[in-house]
Write a protein that holds these residues in place. Sequence first.
Motif, PDB file in Angstrom:
ATOM      1  N   GLY A 243      61.991   9.745  47.737  1.00  0.00           N
ATOM      2  CA  GLY A 243      61.260   9.208  46.589  1.00  0.00           C
ATOM      3  C   GLY A 243      59.777   9.059  46.879  1.00  0.00           C
ATOM      4  O   GLY A 243      58.931   9.391  46.029  1.00  0.00           O
ATOM      5  N   ALA A 244      59.443   8.580  48.072  1.00  0.00           N
ATOM      6  CA  ALA A 244      58.034   8.421  48.447  1.00  0.00           C
ATOM      7  C   ALA A 244      57.348   9.782  48.542  1.00  0.00           C
ATOM      8  O   ALA A 244      56.204   9.945  48.103  1.00  0.00           O
ATOM      9  CB  ALA A 244      57.912   7.668  49.764  1.00  0.00           C
ATOM     10  N   ILE A 245      58.053  10.765  49.083  1.00  0.00           N
ATOM     11  CA  ILE A 245      57.482  12.117  49.201  1.00  0.00           C
ATOM     12  C   ILE A 245      57.259  12.728  47.826  1.00  0.00           C
ATOM     13  O   ILE A 245      56.231  13.358  47.577  1.00  0.00           O
ATOM     14  CB  ILE A 245      58.384  13.024  50.067  1.00  0.00           C
ATOM     15  N   THR A 246      58.211  12.516  46.919  1.00  0.00           N
ATOM     16  CA  THR A 246      58.042  13.046  45.558  1.00  0.00           C
ATOM     17  C   THR A 246      56.790  12.461  44.915  1.00  0.00           C
ATOM     18  O   THR A 246      55.978  13.189  44.320  1.00  0.00           O
ATOM     19  CB  THR A 246      59.281  12.754  44.701  1.00  0.00           C
ATOM     20  N   GLY A 247      56.597  11.147  45.043  1.00  0.00           N
ATOM     21  CA  GLY A 247      55.392  10.507  44.502  1.00  0.00           C
ATOM     22  C   GLY A 247      54.126  11.028  45.157  1.00  0.00           C
ATOM     23  O   GLY A 247      53.121  11.280  44.484  1.00  0.00           O
ATOM     24  N   LEU A 248      54.176  11.215  46.461  1.00  0.00           N
ATOM     25  CA  LEU A 248      53.035  11.732  47.206  1.00  0.00           C
ATOM     26  C   LEU A 248      52.676  13.139  46.731  1.00  0.00           C
ATOM     27  O   LEU A 248      51.507  13.433  46.459  1.00  0.00           O
ATOM     28  CB  LEU A 248      53.376  11.725  48.700  1.00  0.00           C
ATOM     29  N   ILE A 249      53.677  13.999  46.620  1.00  0.00           N
ATOM     30  CA  ILE A 249      53.442  15.369  46.145  1.00  0.00           C
ATOM     31  C   ILE A 249      52.888  15.344  44.718  1.00  0.00           C
ATOM     32  O   ILE A 249      51.953  16.079  44.394  1.00  0.00           O
ATOM     33  CB  ILE A 249      54.719  16.216  46.239  1.00  0.00           C
ATOM     34  N   ASP A 250      53.456  14.488  43.871  1.00  0.00           N
ATOM     35  CA  ASP A 250      52.953  14.369  42.493  1.00  0.00           C
ATOM     36  C   ASP A 250      51.468  14.005  42.480  1.00  0.00           C
ATOM     37  O   ASP A 250      50.677  14.600  41.735  1.00  0.00           O
ATOM     38  CB  ASP A 250      53.737  13.317  41.718  1.00  0.00           C
ATOM     39  N   ARG A 251      51.091  13.024  43.308  1.00  0.00           N
ATOM     40  CA  ARG A 251      49.683  12.592  43.344  1.00  0.00           C
ATOM     41  C   ARG A 251      48.775  13.712  43.850  1.00  0.00           C
ATOM     42  O   ARG A 251      47.703  13.958  43.287  1.00  0.00           O
ATOM     43  CB  ARG A 251      49.525  11.337  44.218  1.00  0.00           C
ATOM     44  N   LEU A 252      49.196  14.390  44.918  1.00  0.00           N
ATOM     45  CA  LEU A 252      48.383  15.480  45.467  1.00  0.00           C
ATOM     46  C   LEU A 252      48.302  16.653  44.502  1.00  0.00           C
ATOM     47  O   LEU A 252      47.261  17.322  44.412  1.00  0.00           O
ATOM     48  CB  LEU A 252      48.922  15.927  46.826  1.00  0.00           C
TER      49      LEU A 252
ATOM     50  N   ARG B 273      56.051  23.730  52.835  1.00  0.00           N
ATOM     51  CA  ARG B 273      57.286  23.039  53.193  1.00  0.00           C
ATOM     52  C   ARG B 273      57.972  22.542  51.924  1.00  0.00           C
ATOM     53  O   ARG B 273      57.323  22.291  50.921  1.00  0.00           O
ATOM     54  CB  ARG B 273      57.005  21.810  54.077  1.00  0.00           C
ATOM     55  N   THR B 274      59.277  22.356  52.026  1.00  0.00           N
ATOM     56  CA  THR B 274      60.003  21.717  50.926  1.00  0.00           C
ATOM     57  C   THR B 274      59.760  20.217  51.002  1.00  0.00           C
ATOM     58  O   THR B 274      59.321  19.696  52.035  1.00  0.00           O
ATOM     59  CB  THR B 274      61.514  21.985  51.020  1.00  0.00           C
ATOM     60  N   ALA B 275      60.073  19.527  49.927  1.00  0.00           N
ATOM     61  CA  ALA B 275      59.934  18.074  49.924  1.00  0.00           C
ATOM     62  C   ALA B 275      60.810  17.457  51.013  1.00  0.00           C
ATOM     63  O   ALA B 275      60.389  16.519  51.699  1.00  0.00           O
ATOM     64  CB  ALA B 275      60.294  17.513  48.553  1.00  0.00           C
ATOM     65  N   GLY B 276      62.013  17.979  51.184  1.00  0.00           N
ATOM     66  CA  GLY B 276      62.907  17.462  52.229  1.00  0.00           C
ATOM     67  C   GLY B 276      62.335  17.643  53.619  1.00  0.00           C
ATOM     68  O   GLY B 276      62.436  16.755  54.475  1.00  0.00           O
ATOM     69  N   GLU B 277      61.736  18.797  53.871  1.00  0.00           N
ATOM     70  CA  GLU B 277      61.108  19.038  55.172  1.00  0.00           C
ATOM     71  C   GLU B 277      59.935  18.089  55.390  1.00  0.00           C
ATOM     72  O   GLU B 277      59.735  17.572  56.503  1.00  0.00           O
ATOM     73  CB  GLU B 277      60.646  20.496  55.278  1.00  0.00           C
ATOM     74  N   LEU B 278      59.166  17.841  54.342  1.00  0.00           N
ATOM     75  CA  LEU B 278      58.054  16.899  54.451  1.00  0.00           C
ATOM     76  C   LEU B 278      58.555  15.487  54.713  1.00  0.00           C
ATOM     77  O   LEU B 278      57.969  14.750  55.511  1.00  0.00           O
ATOM     78  CB  LEU B 278      57.203  16.924  53.183  1.00  0.00           C
TER      79      LEU B 278
ATOM     80  N   ASP C  53      48.540   9.774  51.803  1.00  0.00           N
ATOM     81  CA  ASP C  53      48.459  11.062  51.110  1.00  0.00           C
ATOM     82  C   ASP C  53      47.541  12.022  51.864  1.00  0.00           C
ATOM     83  O   ASP C  53      47.858  13.200  52.033  1.00  0.00           O
ATOM     84  CB  ASP C  53      47.961  10.879  49.678  1.00  0.00           C
ATOM     85  N   LEU C  54      46.399  11.510  52.340  1.00  0.00           N
ATOM     86  CA  LEU C  54      45.468  12.347  53.085  1.00  0.00           C
ATOM     87  C   LEU C  54      46.107  12.869  54.370  1.00  0.00           C
ATOM     88  O   LEU C  54      45.993  14.052  54.701  1.00  0.00           O
ATOM     89  CB  LEU C  54      44.193  11.565  53.408  1.00  0.00           C
ATOM     90  N   GLU C  55      46.806  12.001  55.089  1.00  0.00           N
ATOM     91  CA  GLU C  55      47.441  12.417  56.346  1.00  0.00           C
ATOM     92  C   GLU C  55      48.556  13.434  56.090  1.00  0.00           C
ATOM     93  O   GLU C  55      48.706  14.393  56.846  1.00  0.00           O
ATOM     94  CB  GLU C  55      47.968  11.209  57.111  1.00  0.00           C
TER      95      GLU C  55
END
Length: 161
Positions: free
Chosen positions: A74-83, A60-65, A47-49
């Motif tokens: 799915g992992a990006i969605t969870g990461l964005i949710d946490r951040l 950026r969009t989630a897809g771009e990330l 998440d930090l990186e």
Amino acid sequence: MTKTSTGGEDGRQALLWRLQAAMREASAQGVLISQTIADRAGLNASDLECLDLMQLQGPRTAGELARATGLTSGAITGLIDRLERAGYVARESDPTDRRRVVVRVRPESLTALNALYAPLQAASEDLNARYSDEDLALIAAFMERNIAMARDFIAGLKAAP
């Protein structure tokens, strides 16, 4: 093989080994720094990186990330949710296409993280001051090529069976 003033081919091989060893150790130290900072900030290292990548690359969009990191959607969605829960990022409508959502870093939320990095930043500035602009340009170009090589390597690994 090109001979150098370091003592011919053997000298070059020793220099190349030294460079590779230093790059590997720098990479390891970077991972350890990220883990230590993440632990102090109550985040996980990934998440930090990704937060750092968002700072560098802008909204950026989630897809771009997902494409930039190689993580699944799915992992990006969870990461964005946490951040987002931690207050580091915000989801916003894309100003050019209201149907899309972009993720933006909230700079005001970075004060505590920046404080953790401040001693390292100061040490980096002291180190950089020892080099000429020409030296720094060479080092920056080397690092940029190394990053591109690493991205290509990751893409190749992911594409392989």
